[in-house]
Design an enzyme around this catalytic site. Structure first.
Site, PDB file in Angstrom:
ATOM      1  N   HIS A 146       8.565  39.366  21.463  1.00 30.79           N
ATOM      2  CA  HIS A 146       8.032  39.353  22.822  1.00 30.79           C
ATOM      3  C   HIS A 146       8.190  37.934  23.339  1.00 30.79           C
ATOM      4  CE1 HIS A 146       5.383  39.939  26.195  1.00 30.79           C
ATOM      5  NE2 HIS A 146       5.358  41.229  25.943  1.00 30.79           N
ATOM      6  N   ARG A 161       4.638  37.432  34.536  1.00 28.14           N
ATOM      7  CA  ARG A 161       5.912  37.104  35.171  1.00 28.14           C
ATOM      8  C   ARG A 161       6.210  38.067  36.303  1.00 28.14           C
ATOM      9  NH1 ARG A 161       9.478  37.880  30.618  1.00 28.14           N
ATOM     10  NH2 ARG A 161       7.610  38.616  29.550  1.00 28.14           N
TER      11      ARG A 161
END
Ligand SMILES: Cc1cc2nc3c(=O)[nH]c(=O)nc-3n(C[C@H](O)[C@H](O)[C@H](O)COP(=O)(O)OP(=O)(O)OC[C@H]3O[C@@H](n4cnc5c(N)ncnc54)[C@H](O)[C@@H]3O)c2cc1C
Ligand code: FES
Lengths: 267, 555
Positions: free
Chosen positions: B326, B346
């Site tokens: 990740h 994000r």
């Protein structure tokens, strides 16, 4: 023991870099004294209790599970020097402080009543019958003060005493069953087991069921999708890729249960 | 505590570049995403899965010749902690119908199904029942429960997400059973997020064509695990749970059927012979191997034990070379290192920045590409922040989110992360976070069929320890679903098998001897001893003082 924690790849810069979960003491870092069950160890500041103990050379067997604050394996009690007050926390989440005296409580005996969820009456009385000690609660609030998750333990116990299973279920939702509440309870209640029972009764009998899910289950059990799934498993990559590209996407903002695709043959 | 003065100094560079970056973001201008060719280059050079450096062919066993990361290859080429000739297999300590190895979501589901069939079950687990990756899953669980959805679309999304490499019969089983799994969990009293009328609340996720992600707050896995565990405790008449008692080797009978396992009480250091007519491996993933030194999101006992044991009886693996990293694991504060920071940060517009406060990548590349870009910035460009505990970190500029979407957005959209950092004196709506890729998921593992059976009669497997369902890339929410789907299937299959007149012959550990002979023939003279059971995080200084270890090695 193993090479599981390998050295950093060759391309890394020359400075020492921590790998995996093993803490290191970079040059210039400060150490502080902590007392693990009364015995003094010097450990780097900023580490959690868990990693500080590992730095000191402990290898956990008990008292360590997820290492992420969610499994409840690592409840810890500590005091700071010169202060009578007891503090409670998770070893994997609590940062060491100078001169803390700590002990882990990896297990605390607590009564758990067995039951059959299918046969139980979804009433508060059923819970009282399994856990009559509920009424030994003297509302001292030690449970809430000890909870490392900030759960309002006394409030859910009170809600249950008043027969409000739904409220108890929701208030106790963040419980990680570490047992610190039970360890502090004057009435000797196993709060977290009682809360688990309340949540399961709520989830099965009080929270409304999903009708669309029941329909889908019936469709699947009738074999409705067996043929198409069988076909999919036989398809070539190109055929699959074509279907994949043609998928319509459910709009983000469409309220649930309102949107339908143009092509309904695969529903 | 918060950031150190040195780090605060560095944050000033992030703040200095922020107004201009926010302006650009408002105009809808992005740091350019990579072309497909550029992606290839950065993946090949920096993604741990693609790099040739650090991988090698394994020299023995069913996957001989295939390349794996060094840490994984080392495990496959390991030897047993047992000396077979010293173990008296005629003395059986536990005798049961079904032995389940592992007490996470897959193992516990299997235990419930096997006991439902009226069989006696022993479930052994390394730590406490429920100390498992299942407990840690936050995001959710997939199933085509909505009217606009169907197993057909679940199948397509899953196999497309896996770049069409997935094993088809397993994907079909997954998408077929998924709604049944949800209904089963509902019937066990799991508290799903629902609308007031009972409709399941579902969301989109990366790679979905329909809203299919079900959740229980932001602790879906924990809710699943505690409900399953509670139910297993209610069935004590049929399910015996042995905690701190991992299996260290499978047992076969003379006819080659799986017939139990050798268990090891880690507290008393005693070995026990457990005989069973059927065995289910459900030992979870391998995050704690820390491939290439990466931090991990996984629990303490995620050390690949099931794959190791299965490999020694001759059961091969699929896709075990593939690991999910990740891109944004926590790099600071130390107490949260390796833990996940959701992609949503994000998605809401936060930039990823280097030590100088400069952007160096498009923040929403696919997970593998994004991870590779962060690694490149740290190890090649030397532009990462080094934390006080000596870790790489790159900035994730979360304060941009409030600037872009209005004051209070961070708190509202990321409540759990806000609290997690606030606890350590960092207000992520005002200060950026430090992140680095983290080892998240074992994409591959033991080869099974859609009935969760392996190639050895009597041996079944389910959960993160198996490979094929997700191919080379797993979609979010499919893993929690696979542990329920295949955990249940394994329980039913093992029960059917065990009730159909299995006759166990003499127990043997000959496969261990055979495997060791193969190791010797391949010139592997000093193999690791595995399953390793638990990682060791002692410092080198402490290790070197451990006289006991030195003595044991020289035995
Ligand atoms: C932080 C995090 C977040 C995640 N989020 C999601 C998500 O949102 N959605 C999703 O679908 N998936 C998610 N995943 C992945 C998913 O949670 C796991 O893949 C899944 O729960 C694995 O279940 P399991 O039962 O196979 O293994 P686990 O739950 O890990 O259980 C394995 C069990 O086996 C035991 N064991 C190990 N070795 C032995 C041995 N030798 N003998 C006996 N017992 C042994 C372990 O102690 C443990 O009890 C997440 C994972 C992590 C770590
Ligand atoms: S180890 Fe799981 S809560 Fe600390």
């Amino acid at each position: 023991m193993s090479d599981a924690q390998t050295a950093p790849a060759k391309s890394t810069p020359a400075q020492q870099v921590a790998t995996g979960d093993r803490a290191i003491l970079p040059e210039g870092a400060k150490t502080i004294p902590i007392y693990v069950m009364g015995k003094k160890y010097e450990v780097p500041e900023t580490l959690t209790i868990m990693k500080a103990m590992e730095f000191a050379g402990f290898k956990f067997l008990r008292g360590c599970g997820c290492r992420g604050g969610i499994c409840g394996a690592c409840p810890t009690v500590y005091r700071k020097e010169g202060d009578y007050k007891l503090h409670f926390g998770l070893a994997c989440q609590t940062v060491v402080e100078p001169n803390m005296y700590l002990a882990q409580i990896p297990f605390y005996p607590a009564n758990r009543a067995g039951y059959s969820l299918d046969e139980i009456e979804p009433t508060a009385e059923a819970i009282f019958a399994l856990y009559p000690e509920l009424f030994r609660c003297v509302a001292c609030n030690n449970c809430t003060k000890a909870c490392p998750m900030g759960v309002q333990v006394l409030d859910y116990i009170s809600a249950l005493k008043q027969g409000d299973i739904a409220k108890a279920a929701k208030l106790s939702f963040d419980c990680i069953q570490c047992g610190l509440c039970a360890s502090r309870c004057m009435g000797e209640l196993p709060q977290y087991h009682i809360a688990q029972l309340a949540r399961r009764i709520y989830g099965k009998y009080i929270q409304p069921h999903a009708d669309h899910l029941a329909k889908r289950v019936a469709e699947i059990e009738s074999g409705k999708y067996d043929e198409i799934l069988g076909k999919l498993t036989e398809m070539s990559k190109d055929e699959l890729a074509k279907l994949y590209k043609e998928r319509e996407r459910e709009p983000d903002l469409a309220p649930l249960g309102t949107w339908m695709p143009q092509d309904t043959q695969y529903l | 505590m918060g950031y150190t003065p040195e780090m605060k100094e560095l944050i000033k560079r992030v703040e200095a570049s922020r107004p201009e970056r926010v302006e650009r973001a408002r105009r809808g201008e992005h740091y350019p995403a990579l072309s497909l060719e550029e992606r290839e280059v950065v993946l090949n050079k920096f993604h741990p899965d693609y790099q040739q450096e650090g991988r090698r062919p394994v020299r023995v066993g069913p996957n001989k010749g295939q390349a794996f990361p060094e840490e994984v290859a080392g495990m496959l080429e390991s030897r047993s902690m047992l000396r077979p000739e010293r173990i008296d297999l005629s003395k059986v300590d536990f005798d049961t119908d079904v032995l389940i190895i592992g007490g996470g979501g897959a193992g516990t589901s299997a235990a419930l199904m096997a006991s439902q069939a009226g069989l006696n079950v022993i479930m052994t687990t390394k730590l406490r029942h429920g100390d498992a990756n299942t407990m840690m899953a936050e995001g959710g669980i997939q199933a085509a429960s909505q009217e606009c959805d169907s197993p057909f679309y679940h199948y397509l999304d899953t196999i497309g997400g896996g770049h069409f490499t997935n094993q088809p019969d397993l994907v079909a089983a997954l998408s077929h059973d998924a709604p049944l799994s949800i209904a089963w969990l509902e019937s066990l009293g799991m508290m799903f997020n629902k609308l007031p009328d009972g409709r399941l609340d579902v969301r989109h996720f990366g790679g979905s064509s329909r809203k299919r992600m079900h959740s229980a707050g932001d602790m879906t896995g924990a809710e699943i695990m505690r409900v399953l565990r509670d139910e297993a405790r209610n069935r004590r008449d049929l399910i015996t749970t042995l905690e701190f008692c991992p299996a260290v080797e499978l047992l076969l009978d003379e006819e080659g059927k799986c017939a139990g396992a050798v268990l090891y009480n880690m507290e008393t250091r005693e070995f026990f012979v457990a005989r069973a007519r059927a065995v289910i491996l459900a030992t979870g993933g391998f995050g704690r191997l820390h491939i290439k030194g990466f931090a991990t999101t996984n629990h303490y006992g995620a050390t690949m034990d099931g794959v190791v044991m299965a490999y020694r009886v001759g059961v091969g693996t699929n896709f075990l070379y593939s690991t999910q990293y990740h891109p944004t694991g926590v790099a600071y504060p130390e107490q949260n290192v390796g833990l996940l920071i959701t992609e949503k940060v994000r998605g809401l517009g936060a930039h990823v920045l280097n030590i100088d406060g400069e952007q160096f990548c498009f923040p929403l590349e696919p997970r593998d590409v994004e991870s590779a870009e962060l690694i490149k910035e740290a190890v090649e460009k030397n532009k990462a922040v080094i934390t006080p505990t000596g870790r790489f970190g790159l900035w994730l500029d979360s304060p941009m989110i409030d600037l872009l979407h209005g004051e209070g957005t961070v708190r509202k959209e990321l409540p759990a992360k806000f609290i997690q950092f606030d606890r350590h004196g960092i207000d992520i709506s005002k200060e950026p976070m430090l992140v680095y890729p983290t080892l998240h998921y074992q994409n591959g593992g033991i080869a099974i069929n859609s009935a969760a059976a392996t190639a050895i009669p009597g041996l079944f497997a389910a959960g993160e320890t198996v490979g094929g369902i997700h191919g080379e890339n797993r979609l979010m929410g499919n893993s929690l679903q696979d542990i329920i789907t295949f955990g249940r299937r394994a329980g039913v299959s093992a029960a059917n098998y065990a009730s159909n007149g299995v006759e166990l012959k003499k127990l043997t550990l000959d496969h261990v001897n055979k495997f060791e002979k193969e190791l010797a023939e391949a010139g592997i003279t000093n193999p690791l001893i595995a399953p390793i059971l638990l990682p060791d995080y002692a410092t080198d200084e402490v290790s070197s003082r451990r006289l006991m270890d030195a003595q044991m090695d020289s035995e």
